[in-house]
Design a protein around this motif. Structure first.
Motif, short mmCIF file in Angstrom:
data_model
loop_
_atom_site.label_atom_id
_atom_site.label_comp_id
_atom_site.label_asym_id
_atom_site.label_seq_id
_atom_site.Cartn_x
_atom_site.Cartn_y
_atom_site.Cartn_z
N ALA A 12 0.84 -1.19 0.00
CA ALA A 12 0.00 0.00 0.00
C ALA A 12 0.88 1.24 0.00
O ALA A 12 1.96 1.26 0.59
CB ALA A 12 -0.93 0.01 1.21
N LYS A 13 0.39 2.27 -0.67
CA LYS A 13 1.05 3.57 -0.65
C LYS A 13 -0.01 4.65 -0.50
O LYS A 13 -0.87 4.83 -1.37
CB LYS A 13 1.86 3.81 -1.93
N HIS A 14 0.04 5.36 0.63
CA HIS A 14 -0.90 6.43 0.91
C HIS A 14 -0.12 7.74 1.02
O HIS A 14 0.91 7.79 1.71
CB HIS A 14 -1.66 6.18 2.21
N TYR A 15 -0.61 8.78 0.37
CA TYR A 15 0.03 10.08 0.43
C TYR A 15 -0.79 11.01 1.32
O TYR A 15 -2.00 11.19 1.09
CB TYR A 15 0.16 10.70 -0.96
N GLY A 54 -2.70 3.79 -10.07
CA GLY A 54 -1.63 3.32 -9.18
C GLY A 54 -0.56 2.49 -9.85
O GLY A 54 0.32 1.95 -9.18
N LYS A 55 -0.58 2.41 -11.18
CA LYS A 55 0.40 1.57 -11.89
C LYS A 55 1.83 2.08 -11.69
O LYS A 55 2.72 1.31 -11.30
CB LYS A 55 0.09 1.55 -13.40
N SER A 56 2.05 3.35 -11.96
CA SER A 56 3.41 3.89 -11.84
C SER A 56 3.88 3.93 -10.39
O SER A 56 5.07 3.71 -10.11
CB SER A 56 3.49 5.30 -12.45
N ARG A 60 7.34 2.30 -8.98
CA ARG A 60 8.34 3.03 -8.18
C ARG A 60 8.61 2.32 -6.86
O ARG A 60 9.74 2.33 -6.36
CB ARG A 60 7.87 4.47 -7.93
N GLN A 61 7.59 1.70 -6.30
CA GLN A 61 7.80 0.95 -5.06
C GLN A 61 8.62 -0.31 -5.30
O GLN A 61 9.45 -0.69 -4.47
CB GLN A 61 6.45 0.61 -4.42
N PHE A 62 8.40 -0.98 -6.43
CA PHE A 62 9.21 -2.15 -6.75
C PHE A 62 10.68 -1.78 -6.88
O PHE A 62 11.56 -2.60 -6.63
CB PHE A 62 8.72 -2.80 -8.05
N LEU A 63 10.97 -0.55 -7.28
CA LEU A 63 12.35 -0.08 -7.42
C LEU A 63 12.87 0.55 -6.13
O LEU A 63 14.01 1.00 -6.07
CB LEU A 63 12.43 0.95 -8.55
N THR A 69 3.72 2.40 2.41
CA THR A 69 3.09 2.79 3.67
C THR A 69 2.96 1.56 4.56
O THR A 69 3.20 1.61 5.76
CB THR A 69 1.71 3.41 3.41
N HIS A 70 2.56 0.44 3.97
CA HIS A 70 2.62 -0.85 4.66
C HIS A 70 2.69 -1.95 3.61
O HIS A 70 2.57 -1.71 2.42
CB HIS A 70 1.45 -1.05 5.63
N GLY A 71 2.91 -3.17 4.08
CA GLY A 71 3.15 -4.27 3.17
C GLY A 71 4.65 -4.45 2.94
O GLY A 71 5.48 -3.77 3.54
#
Length: 342
Positions: A12-15, A54-56, A60-63, A69-71
């Motif tokens: 998850a990524k929350h801004y 949320g694709k990009s 970016r998180q894979f890199l 944020t979690h996971g």
């Protein structure tokens, strides 16, 4: 089942949204929510969906350009989410990216040789200048450019040639995994075909794994082994490319595929027009996030988390229309999905 090269679990990524003089947090944009997927060695996994789904952010998180944020994210079974220092540098050597814009992604002040050699300078400090130049020349040849490109500048090349330079730069550190974020969308159609064929050839030669992020579904079908369909931060359908394209299960996937232009107007293909707008990412709907626009929505669609079903082997979907199908139970649990602070 083989161990994935790279995977994410409950990602998850929350801004935060801040306002006021003191910058108090008044909300959160849910860019990615509880995403679980894996990519095998030598495989192309494509993420598709509307802009803003949320694709990009996932790429970016894979890199590790952004921290979840979690996971968690695992490479060959090892959690790399919190890597720092030398371990993070080693990870960056094994993962690279090819950007969407071949014009702005190359430093105009460096020669092509300097651009390709930069990664070698960082990750192979013992290489001599001659060794780096020879390596850069061989990488350019591998991507279809001649050796005289080394001493030329990016503005002297066409868009397709610049993207080949970007590929050579990505290959310089001998990576195992490459994120291709809209890597062909800025190119002419004929050039797109050349770059796609080059990506497939490099994958076969070097056993590369790709996370391919794209809007062009025709390109995705041609290049992908498996496809994931995202909507508002959630993965709503996943399966082999042929299975997803020939038998789309989720109403959102069906609407996406109906929008592919048909060259033969006599086929009578019916376009599915979705009502309404994409909901705000800071106020995502409850239950299935697509239910506010779904032509087949039922009251239950807005109640609670939608489980994942597997109507066909390896073809999974989050939709209660398939609740009579076997429930696919994931063991993808990240121990202590605690927030990562940075």
């Amino acid at each position: 089942m083989q161990q994935p090269l790279i995977e994410c679990r409950n990602l998850a990524k929350h801004y935060p949204i801040k306002s006021g003089v003191f910058g108090r947090e008044t909300g959160r944009v849910h860019a990615v929510d509880n995403l679980t997927l894996h990519i095998n060695e030598g495989e192309t996994y494509s993420l598709v969906g509307e802009s803003g789904c949320g694709k990009s952010t996932t790429g970016r998180q894979f890199l590790l350009l952004e921290r979840p944020t979690h996971g968690c994210i695992l490479m060959r079974g090892k959690d790399i989410t919190r890597l720092r220092g030398a371990a993070l540098k080693q990870f960056r050597k094994n993962t690279q990216v090819v950007f969407q814009d071949p014009f702005s992604s190359l430093n105009p002040r460096l020669t092509v040789g300097g651009i390709v050699e930069e990664g070698l300078t960082i990750h192979y400090p013992k290489m001599t200048p001659d060794q780096k130049r020879d390596k850069a020349a061989s990488l350019l040849a591998l991507t279809g450019l001649s050796g005289d490109a080394l001493d030329r500048y990016p503005h002297e090349f066409s868009g397709g040639q610049r993207q080949r330079v970007g590929l050579a730069r990505a290959l310089a550190t001998d990576p195992q995994f490459i994120v291709a974020d809209e890597a062909v969308s800025a190119l002419d159609v004929s050039i797109q075909a050349q770059i796609i064929n080059l990506l497939r050839d490099l994958q076969e030669r070097l056993k590369l794994a790709y996370l391919f992020i794209a809007h062009d579904l025709a390109v995705v079908r041609h290049l992908s082994h498996r496809v994931g369909v995202m909507y508002l931060g959630n993965l709503v359908e996943e399966g082999a490319a042929a299975s997803v394209f020939d038998n789309p299960l989720h109403p959102y996937t069906q609407a996406l595929l109906s929008a592919i232009p048909e060259p033969d107007p006599t086929t009578g293909k019916k376009r599915i027009i979705l009502a309404g707008d994409v909901p705000r990412a800071d106020r995502p709907p409850s239950g299935c996030r697509f239910h506010t626009r779904c032509p087949r929505a039922m009251p239950r669609c807005s109640e609670g988390e939608i489980p994942e079903f597997e109507p066909e082997a390896g073809h999974r979907v989050k939709c209660i229309l398939y609740e009579s199908s076997p429930l696919w139970k994931s063991d993808a649990v990240c121990g202590g999905a605690a927030a990562v602070t940075h």
